[in-house]
Every structure is written in structure tokens, then in C-alpha cells.
Design an enzyme around this catalytic site. Structure first.
Site, PDB file in Angstrom:
ATOM      1  N   HIS A 128      -1.923  -5.726   1.316  1.00 12.93           N
ATOM      2  CA  HIS A 128      -3.130  -6.539   1.146  1.00 12.93           C
ATOM      3  C   HIS A 128      -2.664  -7.852   0.544  1.00 12.93           C
ATOM      4  CE1 HIS A 128      -7.059  -7.954  -0.146  1.00 12.93           C
ATOM      5  NE2 HIS A 128      -6.414  -8.348  -1.240  1.00 12.93           N
ATOM      6  N   ASN A 176      -1.893  -0.841   7.175  1.00  7.23           N
ATOM      7  CA  ASN A 176      -1.340  -2.150   7.563  1.00  7.23           C
ATOM      8  C   ASN A 176      -0.399  -2.696   6.486  1.00  7.23           C
ATOM      9  OD1 ASN A 176      -3.279  -2.757   5.709  1.00  7.23           O
ATOM     10  ND2 ASN A 176      -4.436  -4.177   7.000  1.00  7.23           N
ATOM     11  N   LYS A 183       0.833  -1.201   0.000  1.00  8.88           N
ATOM     12  CA  LYS A 183       0.000   0.000   0.000  1.00  8.88           C
ATOM     13  C   LYS A 183       0.876   1.262   0.000  1.00  8.88           C
ATOM     14  CE  LYS A 183      -3.720  -2.498   2.329  1.00  8.88           C
ATOM     15  NZ  LYS A 183      -4.685  -2.538   3.448  1.00  8.88           N
ATOM     16  N   TYR A 205     -12.058  -3.895  -3.671  1.00 14.83           N
ATOM     17  CA  TYR A 205     -12.623  -3.950  -2.307  1.00 14.83           C
ATOM     18  C   TYR A 205     -14.153  -4.069  -2.328  1.00 14.83           C
ATOM     19  CZ  TYR A 205      -8.205  -2.897   0.104  1.00 14.83           C
ATOM     20  OH  TYR A 205      -6.942  -2.952   0.635  1.00 14.83           O
ATOM     21  N   GLU A 241      -8.789 -11.234  -7.924  1.00 14.61           N
ATOM     22  CA  GLU A 241      -7.943 -10.050  -7.743  1.00 14.61           C
ATOM     23  C   GLU A 241      -6.810 -10.004  -8.778  1.00 14.61           C
ATOM     24  OE1 GLU A 241      -6.760 -10.357  -3.649  1.00 14.61           O
ATOM     25  OE2 GLU A 241      -8.789  -9.929  -2.911  1.00 14.61           O
TER      26      GLU A 241
HETATM   27  P1  CMP Z   1      -6.967  -5.290   3.558  1.00 10.49           P
HETATM   28  O1  CMP Z   1      -6.458  -6.666   3.769  1.00 10.49           O
HETATM   29  O2  CMP Z   1      -6.379  -4.504   2.458  1.00 10.49           O
HETATM   30  O3  CMP Z   1      -8.563  -5.358   3.376  1.00 10.49           O
HETATM   31  C1  CMP Z   1      -9.408  -4.264   3.683  1.00 10.49           C
HETATM   32  C2  CMP Z   1      -8.667  -3.147   4.367  1.00 10.49           C
HETATM   33  O4  CMP Z   1      -9.477  -2.182   5.022  1.00 10.49           O
HETATM   34  C3  CMP Z   1      -7.821  -3.757   5.462  1.00 10.49           C
HETATM   35  O5  CMP Z   1      -6.737  -4.451   4.902  1.00 10.49           O
HETATM   36  C4  CMP Z   1      -7.495  -2.527   6.314  1.00 10.49           C
HETATM   37  O6  CMP Z   1      -6.357  -1.846   5.830  1.00 10.49           O
HETATM   38  C5  CMP Z   1      -8.717  -1.628   6.106  1.00 10.49           C
HETATM   39  N1  CMP Z   1      -9.568  -1.560   7.297  1.00 10.49           N
HETATM   40  C6  CMP Z   1      -9.816  -0.465   8.018  1.00 10.49           C
HETATM   41  N2  CMP Z   1     -10.650  -0.741   9.030  1.00 10.49           N
HETATM   42  C7  CMP Z   1     -10.931  -2.062   8.959  1.00 10.49           C
HETATM   43  C8  CMP Z   1     -11.734  -2.956   9.727  1.00 10.49           C
HETATM   44  N3  CMP Z   1     -12.420  -2.536  10.797  1.00 10.49           N
HETATM   45  N4  CMP Z   1     -11.783  -4.261   9.356  1.00 10.49           N
HETATM   46  C9  CMP Z   1     -11.097  -4.713   8.265  1.00 10.49           C
HETATM   47  N5  CMP Z   1     -10.338  -3.902   7.506  1.00 10.49           N
HETATM   48  C10 CMP Z   1     -10.247  -2.592   7.844  1.00 10.49           C
END
Ligand code: CMP
Length: 148
Positions: free
Chosen positions: A126, A123, A20, A60, A137
């Protein structure tokens, strides 16, 4: 005699990894890629790109309607991302385990998030949740195709 199941070939899987914008701006592309390759997985597709909003929204789509949908889409569009196709035995599960829990506060030390991240909103990566998600994806991010 039938071969023991341990000696049957394990099918190769291909998974999508996104680094990211925060991971790119913190210069963690090399560190994250190093960990993936050191594990024995192969990078079979790799690009640095500014993702169009339509692609990120489609990526998403399962989170549409959730409170964090707008912010995660805006965040993915806020700077360059690295999209990577990673192949190997049980690649989908292996990569998820390496990245650690979605919320870095729950991620074990030794995982990418447990070592390098603090916030669920950034984080770092993904990665596809299962082989079906990986196929969907990869078709989005590598619509030009991947090597067989
Ligand atoms: P990712 O694995 O990219 O999938 C969805 C993303 O939304 C997740 O990582 C996080 O970076 C973001 N996100 C923010 N808040 C939440 C949440 N409460 N639960 C899951 N994903 C979240």
C-alpha cells in the site's frame, strides 16, 4: 532576475509504504526496499509489526462499506506487515508510480506489482495516494513521530 522555476527547491514529501503480509511471507521486503532506495528515496521510519485490527480499520476507513473492506482488513491482520516512512522529492507520486496500478494485472512491467504480483487481493504494497493521505496515514502508523 527571478530564478527559473526548475532551480527552485522542490519540497520533500514523506509517504507511507506498507509491505503487506504476502510480501513479507514471500521474502520481498528486501527487493521492495531496494527499489525504493535505488530510486533515490530515503527510508526514515521502518518497522515490522502485527497490525492491530483497529489501526487497519482506521487506515482503510475511506473504503468502509465497500465489498472488499472486510477482506482487505482481515488480510492486513493475517500476518506481519512492514510499515515504512519514505522521504524525498515528490515522494508520494514517485512511489505510487513505482508500485504500479492497484490491480497487478493492469500494472506495467518494471513496477513492483507489474513484476512481482498477480492478484488485487495480494498486491504486495500500500502506498499513500496524495500528501494529505500520507500525513493522515503516517500519523496512524508512526504515532511516535518521525525525524524532522
Ligand atoms: P491498497 O492500495 O492497499 O488499498 C485498498 C486495498 O484493497 C487495495 O490496495 C487492494 O489490495 C484491495 N482491494 C481489493 N479489491 C479492490 C478493489 N476492487 N478496488 C480497490 N482495492 C481493492
Amino acid at each position: 532576475m527571478k530564478p527559473h522555476k526548475e532551480f527552485l527547491p522542490v519540497p520533500l514529501e514523506t509517504s507511507l509504504v506498507l509491505i503487506k503480509p504476502g510480501g513479507v511471507s514471500r521474502r520481498l521486503v528486501g527487493e521492495i526496499t531496494r527499489r525504493i532506495e535505488a530510486r533515490g528515496l530515503a527510508v526514515v521510519g521502518l518497522k515490522l509489526m502485527s497490525a492491530p485490527r483497529s489501526l487497519v480499520e482506521e487506515h482503510y476507513s475511506e473504503h468502509q462499506g465497500k465489498g472488499f473492506f472486510e477482506s482487505v482488513v482481515a488480510y492486513l491482520c493475517s500476518g506481519p506487515v512492514v510499515a515504512m516512512a519514505v522521504r524525498g522529492e515528490n515522494a508520494v507520486r514517485a512511489i505510487r508510480a513505482m508500485m504500479g496500478a492497484t490491480n497487478p494485472l493492469d500494472a506495467e512491467p518494471g513496477t513492483v506489482r507489474g513484476d512481482l504480483a498477480l492478484s488485487i487481493d495480494d498486491n504486495l504494497t500500500h502506498s499513500s495516494s496524495d500528501p494529505e493521505a500520507a500525513a493522515r496515514e503516517l500519523a496512524l502508523w508512526f504515532s511516535e513521530g518521525l525525524p524532522a
